[in-house]
Design an enzyme around this catalytic site. Structure first.
Site, PDB file in Angstrom:
ATOM      1  N   HIS A 209      66.099  74.309  -5.069  1.00 33.78           N
ATOM      2  CA  HIS A 209      65.145  73.429  -5.760  1.00 33.78           C
ATOM      3  C   HIS A 209      64.725  74.174  -7.021  1.00 33.78           C
ATOM      4  O   HIS A 209      64.055  75.206  -6.940  1.00 33.78           O
ATOM      5  CB  HIS A 209      63.951  73.180  -4.830  1.00 33.78           C
ATOM      6  CG  HIS A 209      62.857  72.348  -5.376  1.00 33.78           C
ATOM      7  ND1 HIS A 209      62.906  70.975  -5.414  1.00 33.78           N
ATOM      8  CD2 HIS A 209      61.649  72.696  -5.879  1.00 33.78           C
ATOM      9  CE1 HIS A 209      61.775  70.509  -5.913  1.00 33.78           C
ATOM     10  NE2 HIS A 209      60.997  71.534  -6.206  1.00 33.78           N
TER      11      HIS A 209
ATOM     12  N   VAL B  54      55.883  79.816   0.158  1.00 30.74           N
ATOM     13  CA  VAL B  54      56.937  80.232   1.090  1.00 30.74           C
ATOM     14  C   VAL B  54      56.341  80.748   2.404  1.00 30.74           C
ATOM     15  O   VAL B  54      56.985  80.683   3.449  1.00 30.74           O
ATOM     16  CB  VAL B  54      57.885  81.269   0.439  1.00 30.74           C
ATOM     17  CG1 VAL B  54      57.254  82.634   0.365  1.00 30.74           C
ATOM     18  CG2 VAL B  54      59.219  81.316   1.152  1.00 30.74           C
TER      19      VAL B  54
ATOM     20  N   ILE C 129      54.838  76.952   4.153  1.00 30.78           N
ATOM     21  CA  ILE C 129      55.650  75.763   4.404  1.00 30.78           C
ATOM     22  C   ILE C 129      56.983  76.217   5.001  1.00 30.78           C
ATOM     23  O   ILE C 129      57.821  76.796   4.302  1.00 30.78           O
ATOM     24  CB  ILE C 129      55.839  74.943   3.114  1.00 30.78           C
ATOM     25  CG1 ILE C 129      54.460  74.557   2.533  1.00 30.78           C
ATOM     26  CG2 ILE C 129      56.690  73.709   3.385  1.00 30.78           C
ATOM     27  CD1 ILE C 129      54.516  73.849   1.198  1.00 30.78           C
TER      28      ILE C 129
ATOM     29  N   MET D 293      60.694  76.128   3.539  1.00 30.14           N
ATOM     30  CA  MET D 293      60.893  76.897   2.301  1.00 30.14           C
ATOM     31  C   MET D 293      61.232  78.332   2.697  1.00 30.14           C
ATOM     32  O   MET D 293      60.426  79.038   3.282  1.00 30.14           O
ATOM     33  CB  MET D 293      59.630  76.846   1.442  1.00 30.14           C
ATOM     34  CG  MET D 293      59.757  77.446   0.078  1.00 30.14           C
ATOM     35  SD  MET D 293      58.182  77.231  -0.822  1.00 30.14           S
ATOM     36  CE  MET D 293      58.621  77.873  -2.406  1.00 30.14           C
TER      37      MET D 293
ATOM     38  N   TYR E 182      58.924  69.683   2.508  1.00 34.06           N
ATOM     39  CA  TYR E 182      58.149  70.473   1.539  1.00 34.06           C
ATOM     40  C   TYR E 182      57.391  69.562   0.580  1.00 34.06           C
ATOM     41  O   TYR E 182      56.191  69.732   0.362  1.00 34.06           O
ATOM     42  CB  TYR E 182      59.119  71.379   0.786  1.00 34.06           C
ATOM     43  CG  TYR E 182      58.629  71.960  -0.517  1.00 34.06           C
ATOM     44  CD1 TYR E 182      57.792  73.065  -0.533  1.00 34.06           C
ATOM     45  CD2 TYR E 182      59.045  71.425  -1.738  1.00 34.06           C
ATOM     46  CE1 TYR E 182      57.372  73.625  -1.730  1.00 34.06           C
ATOM     47  CE2 TYR E 182      58.634  71.977  -2.936  1.00 34.06           C
ATOM     48  CZ  TYR E 182      57.789  73.070  -2.929  1.00 34.06           C
ATOM     49  OH  TYR E 182      57.377  73.621  -4.108  1.00 34.06           O
TER      50      TYR E 182
ATOM     51  N   HIS F 276      54.503  67.900   2.313  1.00 30.12           N
ATOM     52  CA  HIS F 276      53.551  68.786   2.989  1.00 30.12           C
ATOM     53  C   HIS F 276      52.211  68.786   2.236  1.00 30.12           C
ATOM     54  O   HIS F 276      52.181  68.942   1.012  1.00 30.12           O
ATOM     55  CB  HIS F 276      54.125  70.205   3.055  1.00 30.12           C
ATOM     56  CG  HIS F 276      53.431  71.085   4.035  1.00 30.12           C
ATOM     57  ND1 HIS F 276      52.174  71.608   3.809  1.00 30.12           N
ATOM     58  CD2 HIS F 276      53.816  71.542   5.255  1.00 30.12           C
ATOM     59  CE1 HIS F 276      51.826  72.351   4.832  1.00 30.12           C
ATOM     60  NE2 HIS F 276      52.800  72.323   5.725  1.00 30.12           N
TER      61      HIS F 276
END
Length: 110
Positions: free
Chosen positions: A11, A37, A40, A43, A78, A81
């Site tokens: 991403h 990171v 979540i 990730m 993600y 979230h």
């Protein structure tokens, strides 16, 4: 070949911060982005840097942020979230320009 939707997804977010955003605020936002990171699960990695290209083709973008996810579905988790939604509101509000691209890395074997 991997099944569609399976395997890691990168991403990429290219950004140009607004002129009135201070270096201290940029650092705070980058630290917040990096911390996602830890918050979540899908990730898996985060890297960032500033443009150092000698080609001058950056079109005004100054920063690049790269996140790695376990799958395309992980990117979706993600994005939805609540921690990301809250952070994205602050982050995107500080940007003058933004470009986001998701891709599945492919290696070329010569």
């Amino acid at each position: 070949m991997e099944e569609e939707g399976k395997g890691p997804v990168k991403h990429l977010l290219l950004a140009k911060f607004k002129d009135d955003v201070t270096p201290e605020k940029i650092e705070e936002l980058i630290n917040g982005y990096a911390n996602l990171v830890n918050l979540i699960e899908p990730m898996k990695a985060f890297h960032w840097g500033t443009d150092v290209s000698i080609e001058n083709l950056h079109q005004g973008f100054t920063h690049i942020f790269e996140s790695t996810f376990e799958s395309k579905e992980g990117v979706g988790e993600y994005i939805a979230h609540p921690v990301h939604v809250e952070f994205a509101t602050k982050f995107l509000g500080s940007l003058d320009k933004v470009l986001v691209v998701d891709y599945k890395p492919t290696s070329v074997h010569l």
